[in-house]
Design an enzyme around this catalytic site. Structure first.
Site, mmCIF file in Angstrom:
data_model
loop_
_atom_site.group_PDB
_atom_site.id
_atom_site.type_symbol
_atom_site.label_atom_id
_atom_site.label_comp_id
_atom_site.label_asym_id
_atom_site.label_seq_id
_atom_site.Cartn_x
_atom_site.Cartn_y
_atom_site.Cartn_z
ATOM 1 N N THR A 38 0.658 46.869 89.987
ATOM 2 C CA THR A 38 1.600 47.119 88.886
ATOM 3 C C THR A 38 1.322 46.207 87.693
ATOM 4 O O THR A 38 1.416 46.631 86.541
ATOM 5 C CB THR A 38 3.053 46.881 89.376
ATOM 6 O OG1 THR A 38 3.161 47.274 90.733
ATOM 7 C CG2 THR A 38 4.039 47.647 88.533
ATOM 8 N N THR A 39 0.985 44.952 87.974
ATOM 9 C CA THR A 39 0.818 43.968 86.894
ATOM 10 C C THR A 39 -0.325 44.363 85.953
ATOM 11 O O THR A 39 -0.263 44.112 84.746
ATOM 12 C CB THR A 39 0.604 42.565 87.496
ATOM 13 O OG1 THR A 39 1.678 42.317 88.401
ATOM 14 C CG2 THR A 39 0.607 41.484 86.428
ATOM 15 N N HIS A 102 10.847 49.725 90.661
ATOM 16 C CA HIS A 102 10.405 49.940 92.045
ATOM 17 C C HIS A 102 11.298 50.981 92.732
ATOM 18 O O HIS A 102 11.147 51.241 93.916
ATOM 19 C CB HIS A 102 10.477 48.640 92.852
ATOM 20 C CG HIS A 102 9.402 47.636 92.527
ATOM 21 N ND1 HIS A 102 8.083 47.984 92.349
ATOM 22 C CD2 HIS A 102 9.451 46.294 92.374
ATOM 23 C CE1 HIS A 102 7.369 46.887 92.089
ATOM 24 N NE2 HIS A 102 8.175 45.857 92.083
ATOM 25 N N SER A 132 -1.615 41.991 100.357
ATOM 26 C CA SER A 132 -1.247 41.402 99.064
ATOM 27 C C SER A 132 0.203 40.899 99.114
ATOM 28 O O SER A 132 0.510 39.805 98.637
ATOM 29 C CB SER A 132 -1.429 42.449 97.952
ATOM 30 O OG SER A 132 -1.118 41.898 96.703
ATOM 31 N N GLY A 255 -7.606 40.752 93.595
ATOM 32 C CA GLY A 255 -7.873 42.070 93.030
ATOM 33 C C GLY A 255 -9.096 42.742 93.644
ATOM 34 O O GLY A 255 -9.834 43.437 92.942
HETATM 35 P P1 A3P Z 1 -4.282 41.129 95.460
HETATM 36 O O1 A3P Z 1 -3.166 40.367 96.097
HETATM 37 O O2 A3P Z 1 -4.968 42.058 96.418
HETATM 38 O O3 A3P Z 1 -5.253 40.275 94.740
HETATM 39 P P2 A3P Z 1 1.545 43.969 91.780
HETATM 40 O O4 A3P Z 1 1.165 43.732 90.373
HETATM 41 O O5 A3P Z 1 2.003 45.372 92.042
HETATM 42 O O6 A3P Z 1 2.476 42.944 92.269
HETATM 43 O O7 A3P Z 1 0.193 43.868 92.613
HETATM 44 C C1 A3P Z 1 -0.475 42.643 92.719
HETATM 45 C C2 A3P Z 1 -1.934 42.909 92.985
HETATM 46 O O8 A3P Z 1 -2.570 43.347 91.782
HETATM 47 C C3 A3P Z 1 -2.658 41.653 93.417
HETATM 48 O O9 A3P Z 1 -3.662 42.079 94.340
HETATM 49 C C4 A3P Z 1 -3.240 41.163 92.111
HETATM 50 O O10 A3P Z 1 -4.334 40.285 92.262
HETATM 51 C C5 A3P Z 1 -3.637 42.469 91.458
HETATM 52 N N1 A3P Z 1 -3.725 42.365 89.983
HETATM 53 C C6 A3P Z 1 -2.886 41.715 89.151
HETATM 54 N N2 A3P Z 1 -3.309 41.810 87.880
HETATM 55 C C7 A3P Z 1 -4.456 42.548 87.905
HETATM 56 C C8 A3P Z 1 -5.373 42.972 86.899
HETATM 57 N N3 A3P Z 1 -5.202 42.650 85.630
HETATM 58 N N4 A3P Z 1 -6.446 43.697 87.282
HETATM 59 C C9 A3P Z 1 -6.638 44.022 88.587
HETATM 60 N N5 A3P Z 1 -5.809 43.638 89.588
HETATM 61 C C10 A3P Z 1 -4.729 42.910 89.258
#
Ligand code: A3P
Length: 287
Positions: A38-39, A102, A132, A255
């Site tokens: 999501t981020t 969510h 994650s 990621g």
């Molecule tokens: P990992 O824990 O596998 O590294 P959310 O944003 O839904 O909370 O998900 C978090 C996951 O997205 C994490 O995965 C994080 O590292 C990854 N993430 C966050 N920012 C990102 C970006 N700019 N590009 C790719 N993946 C990203």
């Protein structure tokens, strides 16, 4: 609708959001289950929608990502707008307003479904989403406590106990609706974004009605929103998210697609794969 599991601290605000939030036709709503990437979208969507601030050819001074954690650029309807101590006022937000949620599809505020606002849904392989989440939950632990063993959260996730979940039901709710109304819901997969970021980001921009004019703009947006850049920005390195209490840095980890291999045993992998294929059977969706 089946059961929906909402963390107790967000129950009142989630119910309030579900019944009271009024969407505008030009809103953009980012929907997801936790830890699905999501981020990345919380950064990409504002960049695409506001190309003059932090978009093509602007320098870091004009880039909202250098000033604010992505959580601030797309506030959560149920946590930031309707949450306790909310400081976000929807009426002060410039148009087009950008939100995230969510909430599962059946519990979305009615006007999100009935207005012409656009919904972007992001999902991810359940094994990677779970691993994650486990790492994310461990960031709430003190150094003395150390990381929690993976077994208990795995049992819960496998049994459908997941914030705003069950995970598979959450995904299926949006998936089925996106098949019925592809103009309403753009359904994205984290793995496809990692494999073909240019293609997926162009698809996203076109869906949002802001197609790129030049190829360089795509590269610029991808660089601005890259994990490497966001992870190292001062604004994301220190402090805590005031609503969730998580370190701001915890939203940026590895990621890597398939990172579950470093944490899940063969048995756990088989169990989750079995649940996923059973849940998704006949849906046409593969995760
Ligand atoms: P990992 O824990 O596998 O590294 P959310 O944003 O839904 O909370 O998900 C978090 C996951 O997205 C994490 O995965 C994080 O590292 C990854 N993430 C966050 N920012 C990102 C970006 N700019 N590009 C790719 N993946 C990203």
């Amino acid at each position: 609708m089946g059961r929906v599991l909402v963390p107790p601290r967000f129950l009142a605000s989630a119910m309030e959001a579900s019944s009271s939030f009024v969407a505008c036709d030009d809103d953009v709503i980012l929907a997801s289950s936790m830890k699905t990437g999501t981020t990345w979208l919380k950064a990409l969507i504002p960049c695409i929608m506001n190309p003059n601030s932090g978009g093509e050819c602007s320098d870091d001074d004009d880039d909202p990502l250098t000033e604010s954690h992505p959580n601030m650029l797309m506030p959560s309807v149920e946590i930031q707008i309707y949450g306790e101590n909310s400081t976000c006022s929807v009426s002060d937000m410039p148009s087009p307003r950008l939100f995230r949620t969510h909430l599962p599809y059946p519990t979305l505020p009615e006007t999100i479904k009935t207005s012409t606002c656009k919904v972007v849904y992001i999902t991810r392989n359940p094994k990677d989403a779970f691993v994650s989440l486990w790492h994310f939950l461990n960031t709430f632990k003190t150094a003395e406590e150390g990381p929690a063993p993976i077994d208990e959260p795995f049992e819960l996730f496998s049994n459908g106990v997941h914030p705003f979940g069950p995970f598979h039901d959450h995904v299926l709710g949006y998936w089925k609706e996106s098949l019925k109304r592809p103009e309403k819901i753009l359904f994205l997969k984290y793995e496809e974004m990692k494999t073909d970021p240019r293609g997926e980001v162009k698809k996203l921009a076109s869906y949002l009605g802001r197609p790129f004019d030049k190829e360089e703009e795509v590269d610029e947006v991808l660089w601005r929103c890259s994990l490497e850049r966001l992870k190292n920005l001062e604004v994301n390195r220190k402090g805590f998210d005031p609503w969730v209490g998580a370190p701001k840095s915890s939203y940026f980890r590895l990621g890597v697609v398939g990172d579950w291999k470093n944490s899940l045993s063969e048995d756990k992998k088989d169990r989750l794969d079995e649940i996923t294929s059973m849940k998704l059977e006949g849906s046409g969706l593969e995760l």
